[in-house]
Design a protein around this motif. Structure first.
Motif, PDB file in Angstrom:
ATOM      1  N   CYS A 152       0.815  -1.104   0.001  1.00 58.04           N
ATOM      2  CA  CYS A 152      -0.003   0.196  -0.167  1.00 58.04           C
ATOM      3  C   CYS A 152       0.774   1.002  -0.183  1.00 58.04           C
ATOM      4  CB  CYS A 152      -0.977  -0.033   1.028  1.00 58.04           C
ATOM      5  SG  CYS A 152      -0.331   0.200   2.732  1.00 58.04           S
ATOM      6  N   ASN A 153       2.144   1.019  -0.359  1.00 54.45           N
ATOM      7  CA  ASN A 153       3.192   2.305  -0.521  1.00 54.45           C
ATOM      8  C   ASN A 153       3.095   2.983   0.701  1.00 54.45           C
ATOM      9  OD1 ASN A 153       3.727   1.840  -3.235  1.00 54.45           O
ATOM     10  ND2 ASN A 153       1.841   2.527  -3.886  1.00 54.45           N
ATOM     11  N   PHE A 154       3.283   2.514   2.077  1.00 55.70           N
ATOM     12  CA  PHE A 154       3.521   3.023   3.251  1.00 55.70           C
ATOM     13  C   PHE A 154       4.770   3.550   3.443  1.00 55.70           C
ATOM     14  CE2 PHE A 154       4.404   2.830   7.889  1.00 55.70           C
ATOM     15  CZ  PHE A 154       3.557   3.879   8.265  1.00 55.70           C
ATOM     16  N   SER A 155       4.930   4.651   3.781  1.00 57.75           N
ATOM     17  CA  SER A 155       6.515   4.987   3.993  1.00 57.75           C
ATOM     18  C   SER A 155       6.589   5.574   5.326  1.00 57.75           C
ATOM     19  CB  SER A 155       6.890   6.401   3.135  1.00 57.75           C
ATOM     20  OG  SER A 155       5.861   7.382   3.213  1.00 57.75           O
ATOM     21  N   GLY A 156       6.994   4.713   6.309  1.00 60.21           N
ATOM     22  CA  GLY A 156       7.234   5.076   7.585  1.00 60.21           C
ATOM     23  C   GLY A 156       8.036   4.000   8.379  1.00 60.21           C
ATOM     24  N   ASN A 157       8.437   4.234   9.663  1.00 62.23           N
ATOM     25  CA  ASN A 157       8.932   3.180  10.464  1.00 62.23           C
ATOM     26  C   ASN A 157       8.300   2.082  10.702  1.00 62.23           C
ATOM     27  OD1 ASN A 157      10.503   1.773  12.213  1.00 62.23           O
ATOM     28  ND2 ASN A 157      11.012   3.391  13.360  1.00 62.23           N
ATOM     29  N   ALA A 158       8.286   0.907   9.949  1.00 58.32           N
ATOM     30  CA  ALA A 158       7.458  -0.255   9.960  1.00 58.32           C
ATOM     31  C   ALA A 158       7.722  -0.996  11.404  1.00 58.32           C
ATOM     32  CB  ALA A 158       7.558  -1.345   9.083  1.00 58.32           C
ATOM     33  N   ARG A 159       8.833  -0.889  11.991  1.00 57.30           N
ATOM     34  CA  ARG A 159       9.280  -1.580  13.130  1.00 57.30           C
ATOM     35  C   ARG A 159       8.412  -0.816  14.548  1.00 57.30           C
ATOM     36  NH1 ARG A 159      12.964  -5.725  13.128  1.00 57.30           N
ATOM     37  NH2 ARG A 159      14.048  -5.682  11.110  1.00 57.30           N
ATOM     38  N   ALA A 160       8.478   0.489  14.369  1.00 55.58           N
ATOM     39  CA  ALA A 160       7.893   1.365  15.583  1.00 55.58           C
ATOM     40  C   ALA A 160       6.321   0.897  15.323  1.00 55.58           C
ATOM     41  CB  ALA A 160       8.112   2.558  15.324  1.00 55.58           C
ATOM     42  N   LEU A 161       5.782   0.917  14.252  1.00 56.86           N
ATOM     43  CA  LEU A 161       4.508   0.630  14.244  1.00 56.86           C
ATOM     44  C   LEU A 161       4.060  -0.668  14.533  1.00 56.86           C
ATOM     45  CD1 LEU A 161       2.129   1.859  12.931  1.00 56.86           C
ATOM     46  CD2 LEU A 161       2.358   1.176  10.963  1.00 56.86           C
ATOM     47  N   TRP A 162       4.879  -1.756  14.269  1.00 57.42           N
ATOM     48  CA  TRP A 162       4.538  -3.173  14.632  1.00 57.42           C
ATOM     49  C   TRP A 162       4.754  -3.163  16.278  1.00 57.42           C
ATOM     50  CZ3 TRP A 162       2.764  -7.302  12.937  1.00 57.42           C
ATOM     51  CH2 TRP A 162       3.072  -8.622  13.818  1.00 57.42           C
ATOM     52  N   LYS A 163       5.746  -2.552  16.882  1.00 54.50           N
ATOM     53  CA  LYS A 163       5.745  -2.345  18.506  1.00 54.50           C
ATOM     54  C   LYS A 163       4.637  -1.959  18.818  1.00 54.50           C
ATOM     55  CE  LYS A 163       8.615  -2.823  21.897  1.00 54.50           C
ATOM     56  NZ  LYS A 163       9.165  -4.181  21.994  1.00 54.50           N
ATOM     57  N   VAL A 164       3.902  -0.823  18.236  1.00 56.09           N
ATOM     58  CA  VAL A 164       2.599  -0.436  18.841  1.00 56.09           C
ATOM     59  C   VAL A 164       1.527  -1.455  18.731  1.00 56.09           C
ATOM     60  CG1 VAL A 164       0.789   1.222  18.530  1.00 56.09           C
ATOM     61  CG2 VAL A 164       3.059   2.328  18.463  1.00 56.09           C
ATOM     62  N   LEU A 165       1.500  -2.148  17.592  1.00 57.13           N
ATOM     63  CA  LEU A 165       0.338  -3.150  17.154  1.00 57.13           C
ATOM     64  C   LEU A 165       0.462  -4.511  17.997  1.00 57.13           C
ATOM     65  CD1 LEU A 165      -0.065  -2.348  13.373  1.00 57.13           C
ATOM     66  CD2 LEU A 165      -1.581  -1.499  15.216  1.00 57.13           C
ATOM     67  N   ALA A 166       1.756  -4.811  17.853  1.00 53.67           N
ATOM     68  CA  ALA A 166       1.885  -6.309  18.689  1.00 53.67           C
ATOM     69  C   ALA A 166       2.612  -6.313  19.819  1.00 53.67           C
ATOM     70  CB  ALA A 166       2.630  -7.266  17.543  1.00 53.67           C
TER      71      ALA A 166
END
Length: 173
Positions: A152-166
């Motif tokens: 979906c062409n997301f540009s951002g810190n995927a690891r930081a986002l993952w930390k919030v979600l998981a």
């Protein structure tokens, strides 16, 4: 059912929110005019097709039990007071500070994630069903999550986002 039928049913039930918005949230793909039982509960539909007794699947509890458990024999409030005091006395270790910073960074990215998913899939529900959890397992691992973000062409810190979600778990639900 179509949007008009859903609106009528919501009025009969006394649904206090916007039925049009509800219809858009339940749409598996943007622009689809009808909702089917498959869209609402795919697991129930599969059971029916196999000839099993059909009933709506039980949703998972949205409440997570992450509070520390008290040891046997200690009064309730006493344990939590001492536990919190001990944690405050020790201070925050550097690894936990890093983790807290990643969570804060990830929380600021959540609106961007929702926007990207809606642009690609129409709704976040459709994105979950189509891109993140197509096998309907109820969870997603980081690798598949990263692929969905890339799609979906997301540009951002995927690891930081993952930390919030998981959090510290290996999967997000």
């Amino acid at each position: 059912i179509d949007e008009k039928m859903l609106t009528e049913a919501c009025e009969k039930l006394g649904y206090g929110y916007n039925p049009k918005k509800l219809f858009r949230c339940l749409q598996p793909t943007a622009g689809k005019l009808l909702l089917t039982i498959w869209d609402l509960d795919p697991q129930s539909t599969r059971k029916r097709q196999r000839g099993e007794q059909t009933a709506f699947s039980m949703p998972k509890s949205p409440v997570s039990n992450t509070a520390p458990r008290k040891p046997f024999g200690i009064a309730g409030d006493e344990y939590y007071k001492t536990h919190l005091k001990e944690a405050a006395d020790k201070g925050t270790p550097p690894s936990q500070k890093k983790s807290q910073e990643a969570i804060k960074a990830g929380e600021t990215l959540l609106p961007n994630l929702r926007y990207c998913l809606k642009m690609k899939h129409g709704t976040t529900v459709a994105a979950w069903r189509n891109a993140m959890d197509p096998k309907l397992s109820g969870s997603i691992a980081f690798g598949n999550f990263a692929l969905a973000l890339e799609d979906c062409n997301f540009s951002g810190n995927a690891r930081a986002l993952w930390k919030v979600l998981a959090g510290d778990r290996g999967v997000a639900t």
